[in-house]
Write a protein that holds these residues in place. Structure first.
Motif, PDB file in Angstrom:
ATOM      1  N   LYS A 105      42.825  -6.744 -20.292  1.00 45.32           N
ATOM      2  CA  LYS A 105      41.392  -6.674 -20.005  1.00 45.32           C
ATOM      3  C   LYS A 105      40.871  -8.021 -19.534  1.00 45.32           C
ATOM      4  O   LYS A 105      41.184  -9.054 -20.122  1.00 45.32           O
ATOM      5  N   THR A 106      40.080  -8.010 -18.470  1.00 47.03           N
ATOM      6  CA  THR A 106      39.356  -9.199 -18.039  1.00 47.03           C
ATOM      7  C   THR A 106      37.978  -9.151 -18.686  1.00 47.03           C
ATOM      8  O   THR A 106      37.150  -8.322 -18.328  1.00 47.03           O
ATOM      9  N   GLU A 113      37.010 -17.817 -17.387  1.00 43.58           N
ATOM     10  CA  GLU A 113      37.985 -16.733 -17.415  1.00 43.58           C
ATOM     11  C   GLU A 113      38.410 -16.461 -18.846  1.00 43.58           C
ATOM     12  O   GLU A 113      38.622 -17.377 -19.634  1.00 43.58           O
ATOM     13  N   VAL A 115      41.097 -13.427 -20.494  1.00 40.63           N
ATOM     14  CA  VAL A 115      41.909 -12.229 -20.290  1.00 40.63           C
ATOM     15  C   VAL A 115      42.583 -11.884 -21.609  1.00 40.63           C
ATOM     16  O   VAL A 115      43.257 -12.729 -22.206  1.00 40.63           O
ATOM     17  N   ILE A 248      48.904 -13.588 -13.965  1.00 39.61           N
ATOM     18  CA  ILE A 248      47.651 -14.238 -14.344  1.00 39.61           C
ATOM     19  C   ILE A 248      47.740 -15.687 -13.897  1.00 39.61           C
ATOM     20  O   ILE A 248      48.453 -16.494 -14.513  1.00 39.61           O
ATOM     21  N   ILE A 273      45.793 -10.964 -11.146  1.00 42.65           N
ATOM     22  CA  ILE A 273      44.482 -11.452 -11.579  1.00 42.65           C
ATOM     23  C   ILE A 273      44.277 -12.780 -10.864  1.00 42.65           C
ATOM     24  O   ILE A 273      44.934 -13.773 -11.168  1.00 42.65           O
ATOM     25  N   THR A 299      37.686 -11.928 -11.052  1.00 47.00           N
ATOM     26  CA  THR A 299      36.827 -11.989 -12.231  1.00 47.00           C
ATOM     27  C   THR A 299      35.593 -12.858 -12.059  1.00 47.00           C
ATOM     28  O   THR A 299      34.740 -12.891 -12.940  1.00 47.00           O
ATOM     29  N   ALA A 321      34.493  -8.164 -10.804  1.00 48.95           N
ATOM     30  CA  ALA A 321      33.686  -8.140 -12.018  1.00 48.95           C
ATOM     31  C   ALA A 321      32.228  -7.832 -11.704  1.00 48.95           C
ATOM     32  O   ALA A 321      31.521  -7.215 -12.506  1.00 48.95           O
TER      33      ALA A 321
END
Length: 340
Positions: A105-106, A113, A115, A248, A273, A299, A321
């Motif tokens: 999940k972000t 940031e 995560v 990530i 991501i 994000t 986002a």
């Protein structure tokens, strides 16, 4: 020598004062609880049970059942319905988690940031945003009561400003840190909190791997140390779960991405991501062509159009986002999907 008796009128006033103070405290607690519940409804943290119609909160990640929440005479539900249209971009149950498989999940991170990765019930937090209270509240809504690993992927206040609070509250077994050249205020606070809480602090070398449930987490960057731009000293991770993978990249720039690719490390992944939230400082064309992700999560509050266009031209499904809020990646080890 005896003490003089306190006048009865003064005793009555003191008792009334104590009673009033107690009532005020009770009302303050109830008011705070009501505000928290209203906020949860507004943000989509609460769903209605399809059978009973009562609002409930599911915390599957820690094996809890359904926690029923009071209706508050329908006031909260009415307020939630009144603003539902303006919050249509927020998922109805953004913080739902499962202890089976892998969930990434972000979280809302207030410009930074954060995560959350959960694999078979084991949890890892990468970054913590700028607000410890915001990040910690979201972790609790996800059902997290203890972190297995926390990763401070950089030294920027915007991305690890909330890490000291998260480390102190959720007490991970390990804290991975970027051995930063310049220690920020947030970095020093986080480090001190980790030491005080008995958390083992590790500055990992590139190539370090560890298990998170049945997932394998690999520190793939930085490719070298002591960059001119300290952002490229940041940690980047690859999470492999079965035949699926998530990349990530944290806070590195396009120069850091180029170094990763040149080092020969595997950057191909199902889901990317994007570094720096999708700003034009990162997610270079060479990375997109090498990683070949099927989906990319941006994000940041203002992802760059150039990055979006670059990804979309490569056939990558993009999620932002600004449009989707909290974004969720789910994998059973063979199939991976994004749930905006």
């Amino acid at each position: 020598m005896g003490h003089e008796k306190e006048p009865r009128s003064r005793v009555r006033r003191r008792k009334r004062g104590c009673l009033t103070g107690c009532l005020v405290n009770v009302l303050l607690v109830l008011g705070a609880a009501a505000l928290l519940f209203v906020g949860a409804c507004v943000l989509g943290f609460v769903k209605n049970d399809p059978q009973t119609g009562k609002p409930s909160l599911t915390l599957q990640n820690v094996g809890l059942g359904e926690v029923e929440l009071p209706n508050l005479l329908g006031v909260v539900r009415s307020a939630s319905e009144a603003i539902e249209e303006s919050l249509s971009s927020v998922p109805g149950w953004a913080y739902g988690m499962s202890s089976e498989g892998m969930t990434v999940k972000t979280l809302r991170a207030d410009g930074g940031e954060a995560v959350l990765v959960c694999c078979d019930g084991y949890t890892m937090l990468v970054g913590a945003g700028s607000s410890g209270l915001l990040t910690s509240a979201q972790l609790l809504l996800c059902g997290v009561t203890r972190l297995s690993v926390a990763v401070a992927d950089c030294a920027e206040n915007s991305s690890i400003g909330g890490m000291a609070t998260a480390v102190g509250f959720f007490k991970p077994e390990y804290l991975l840190v970027q051995d930063s050249q310049t220690k920020s205020v947030a970095y020093n606070e986080m480090y001190a909190k980790a030491k005080k809480s008995g958390v083992q602090v590790i500055a990992p070398d590139r190539g370090l791997t560890f298990s998170l449930g049945r997932a394998t987490v690999t520190v793939i960057g930085p490719a070298r140390e002591n960059h001119t731009d300290e952002r490229d000293d940041g940690l980047s991770l690859r999470v492999d779960y079965g035949s699926t993978s998530v990349l990530i990249l944290g806070t590195i720039t396009a120069a850091g991405e180029q170094e990763l690719i040149s080092s020969g490390v595997h950057v191909d992944a199902d889901v990317l991501i994007c570094a720096r939230g999708g700003s034009d400082e990162a997610t270079c064309l060479r990375l997109v062509e090498t990683a070949k992700p099927r989906a990319a999560l941006l994000t940041g509050s203002e992802p760059a159009n150039s990055v979006l266009i670059r990804l979309q031209r490569a056939g990558v499904q993009t999620y932002t986002a600004t449009e989707h809020g909290v974004m969720t990646v789910v994998s059973d080890g063979s199939t991976i999907t994004v749930k905006p």
